[in-house]
Design an enzyme around this catalytic site. Sequence first.
Site, PDB file in Angstrom:
ATOM      1  CG  ASP A 175      17.018  86.622  26.873  1.00 12.83           C
ATOM      2  OD1 ASP A 175      17.921  86.394  27.698  1.00 12.83           O
ATOM      3  OD2 ASP A 175      17.206  87.258  25.818  1.00 12.83           O
TER       4      ASP A 175
ATOM      5  CG  ASP B  71      24.262  87.392  25.100  1.00 14.74           C
ATOM      6  OD1 ASP B  71      23.679  86.529  24.426  1.00 14.74           O
ATOM      7  OD2 ASP B  71      23.666  88.196  25.845  1.00 14.74           O
TER       8      ASP B  71
HETATM    9  C1  GLA Z   1      20.767  88.914  25.660  1.00 17.52           C
HETATM   10  C2  GLA Z   1      20.874  88.037  26.889  1.00 17.52           C
HETATM   11  C3  GLA Z   1      20.384  88.781  28.089  1.00 17.52           C
HETATM   12  C4  GLA Z   1      21.203  90.037  28.268  1.00 17.52           C
HETATM   13  C5  GLA Z   1      21.116  90.882  27.005  1.00 17.52           C
HETATM   14  C6  GLA Z   1      22.045  92.072  27.080  1.00 17.52           C
HETATM   15  O1  GLA Z   1      19.452  89.151  25.332  1.00 17.52           O
HETATM   16  O2  GLA Z   1      20.177  86.843  26.696  1.00 17.52           O
HETATM   17  O3  GLA Z   1      20.475  87.981  29.237  1.00 17.52           O
HETATM   18  O4  GLA Z   1      22.525  89.694  28.549  1.00 17.52           O
HETATM   19  O5  GLA Z   1      21.470  90.120  25.863  1.00 17.52           O
HETATM   20  O6  GLA Z   1      22.003  92.824  25.948  1.00 17.52           O
END
Ligand code: GLA
Length: 742
Positions: free
Chosen positions: A548, A478
Site C-alpha cells: 500500500d 483484497d
Molecule cells: C486495501 C488495498 C488498497 C485498497 C483498499 C480499499 O488497503 O491494499 O489498495 O484497495 O484496501 O479499501
Amino acid sequence: MITVNEKDRVFHLNNGRISYLLYVMESGQLGHLYFGKALNRSGSYLHMVEKAHRPMTTYIREGDLYTSYEHLRQEYPCYGTSDYRYPALEIQGGDGSRICKPEYQRYEIIKGKRQLEGLPATYAEEADEAATLEIYMKDALLGLELVLSYSIFRDVDAVARSVRFINKGEGTLFLDRAMSMSVDMPDAEFQTVQLSGAWSRERYVKVRDLAPGITAVSSMRGNSSHHHNPFLALKRKTATEHSGDVYGFSLVYSGNFLAQAEVDNYQVLRILLGINPFGFRWKLEQGEIFTTPEAVTVYSGEGLNGMSQQFHRLYRNRLARGYWRDRERPVLINNWEATQFDYVEQDLLLFAGKAKECGVEMFVLDDGWFGARNDDKRGLGDWKANREKLPDGVEGLAEKIEALGMKFGLWFEPEMVNKDSDFFRSHPDYILETPGRSASHGRNQFVLDFSRKEVVDAVYEQMYALLSTAKISYIKWDMNRSISECYSAAYPADRQGEIFHRYILGVYELHERLLQAFPELLIESCSSGGGRFDAGMLYYAPQGWVSDDSDAIERTKIQYGTSFVYPLSCMGAHVSACPNDQVGRITPIETRGNVSYTGAFGYELDLNRLSSTEIETVKEQIAFYKENRGLIATGDFYRLLSPFEGNFAAWEIADQSGSRALVTVTRLLSEVNGPYRRLLLRGLRKEQKYHVESRYLSYDAYGDELMQFGMMLEDKSSGQVIDGSGGCQDFLSVLYEVTAVR
Ligand code: GLA
C-alpha cells in the site's frame, strides 16, 4: 535426472548443475547426504555419512553405540526417538503416543511432476522438463503411509518437495506437525536472509548470523503476512549478491507458516519449512489423505541474485499459469488513492477518459462500488452495485469503459464481511468466531469461514453473477485483516486445529472455480498491499499489489526485497500522486515512473489533476512501458546497489540474449561534491558494442567495459546539482537504456 544406487539405497537427483542426495539408513529411516552444486560421479556417496560415538547420546539399538538419529543428518525427521532437534513430523496415534518411526518401503520415479490436489504448486508442461522421485515410508504400528516427493527441474536449479500422508490403519491419527521439507546441512557457517517488515514496509531484507539454537520466521495470522514472508535463505558469510553459495527455501502457501533454522551443538544446521505447527492439528481418519503444501529449494553458486533468478524463472514460467502467464499485462489505472470511497459514475468516466487519452489500457474500480459502502464500516459481503454511485450497475459502467476503448477491472474482498451488510444479516453464523466469546474486528470487518463449502459457494454465486453479466476483465482480490478467534461452528472440537489450513484451501478453491469459469480473467492479489504476497497466490493471480506504500523511495526497498523471490512480472507497481498518500513525500514524476517500471505497471492517481507537462511525461512513460514490457517481464533481473545499504538503489533488467538492458539508478538523497561513480553492469555480451542512452548522457561502449570498468553515471559534476535548474535534487532517478549497436 534421477539415479538410484540400488545396492546402497542412495538416491541422486541431478540436473547437471545441482545435486540432491539422500539414502536409506540400515534402520529404514531416510538420511540426508548432500544438496548443492552438482556432483557428477555415479557411486554411493555413503562415505559422506558422518557419525561419532558421543557422550550423553541415545542409541536406537542395543549393542550399537553409533546409530543415534541425533548425530545423523536426517531427511524427514520424526519426533520421539533419539533425535532431540525439532522434527519435521509429529503425529499422535489412538493410544496417545506421539512417537513415530516410519521405515522405507519403496520408491517410484515419475516423468514430469504430479499436481497437488487443491493446492498451488509448480508444474512441468512437458514430461521431460522435470523428474519426480517418490519415496514410500510406512509406520506399521500407526498404519501410516507417507510419501516424500522430490521433483527436480531440467531448466531451473530447484527441487520442489511435498509430503503425502495416508492413514492406512484402523485408528484415527492426529498430525500435529507436518512440515513440507526438512534438510540437515553439514555445517552452520551461514547467515540467514529473511524478508520481514510490516504494513507499508513489506519484505525488507534482514540478514542474521546463525548461533546454536533457533532462528525462525513465521506467521500465525491466517495470511502469509506483511510481517514475514514464507521464505528463508542461507548464504555463506562470504557470499554476495553475485558470488558464493546461497540456498533459498520458499513455501508455495498463503497461510500460517514456519521457516526455521536450528543449529545443534555440533554445528549441524536443520532447515524446516511448512505449515506453522502452532495451533495446527489435522485429524486423519482411516483412508484419509493429507498433503502438505509445496516447498521449493533453490541452490545458487552465484550469490543471492543467482538464487533470485532461479526463483524468477520457475515462478514466472512454471508456477504462474493460464491465459495471462505469458501475455503482456495491461497498463492500468486504479482510482483508490484518488477518490477512496467518494465518487459517482460521472467522476469515474472523467477519470477513465483522461487515462485513455494517455494510453492506459484498463480502468480498475476499487473499493466502494457495492452495497452501502461509503466508508469501511459497512457493505462488505454485498457484491451488488450501489445504484446511487453506479446508476446503470457494474454492467453499465463496464460497457461505458469498454466503449472508451479500455478494459474494466473491479475490486473485491471476497473473504470478508461487515456486520452492517445484508449478507451478514442473512448469514450471521458464517463468520469465524469462538462461541461464547466476542470476535475481534480488523478495519471493522469480520472473516468469513472459508473452511465451509456453503460459505465459499455463497460468495462464488455472487461473484459469478457479476462476472457473467458485466464485462469484467480483471479483479483485484483484497484481504484486509488477519484472522483471529479462529473457530468454525461447522467442525467438531477435534477438528478445530484444521481451520486455518481449511480456510486457505477454501480461498484456493474459490480462485480455482472462478478461473475455471472465466479463464481469461486476470486476478491481482492484494492484502492491504503485500500481506499475502507469496508463491501460493501466484498460482492463481499472476500479479499482486506489492504494498500500500506507493511512494517511489519506499518502493525501492520494498520492490528490492520482493525481488529476492518473486519475478517482476508479478509485482504490481503504480505511479501515485504527490504529496504521497502514505509518507507525504514529493518525488519527481520521472522517479515514480522509473521505479514503477519494475513490474506490472500502472497509475494510482487522477490524471485530471496533473499539469500539462506532467501529462506529457505520463504519455511518454506509458509508451515506453508498452515498448519495453516484454523485456521487463521476461528479462533477467540484477540487483546492483541496495537501498538498504546506501544512498542508491540500482537494478538492471537484461534480455537473455544480451542485446538490450534497462538500468534504473535512484539516488535517495541529494549529495554535494560526491565521488565519480560507475556501475558494473551484468548480463551483457563482452565483445558487443552498446549504445548507452539516458536523460543526460549518450555514448557507446563495449560490453566488457560496461561490466568491468562500469557504466558511467552521469553525475559528472561529482554530486553537485546536475540540471543547473537549482531546486531540490533529492529522489532523483535516472533510467539508462543499453542497446546493442548493430
Ligand atoms: C486495501 C488495498 C488498497 C485498497 C483498499 C480499499 O488497503 O491494499 O489498495 O484497495 O484496501 O479499501
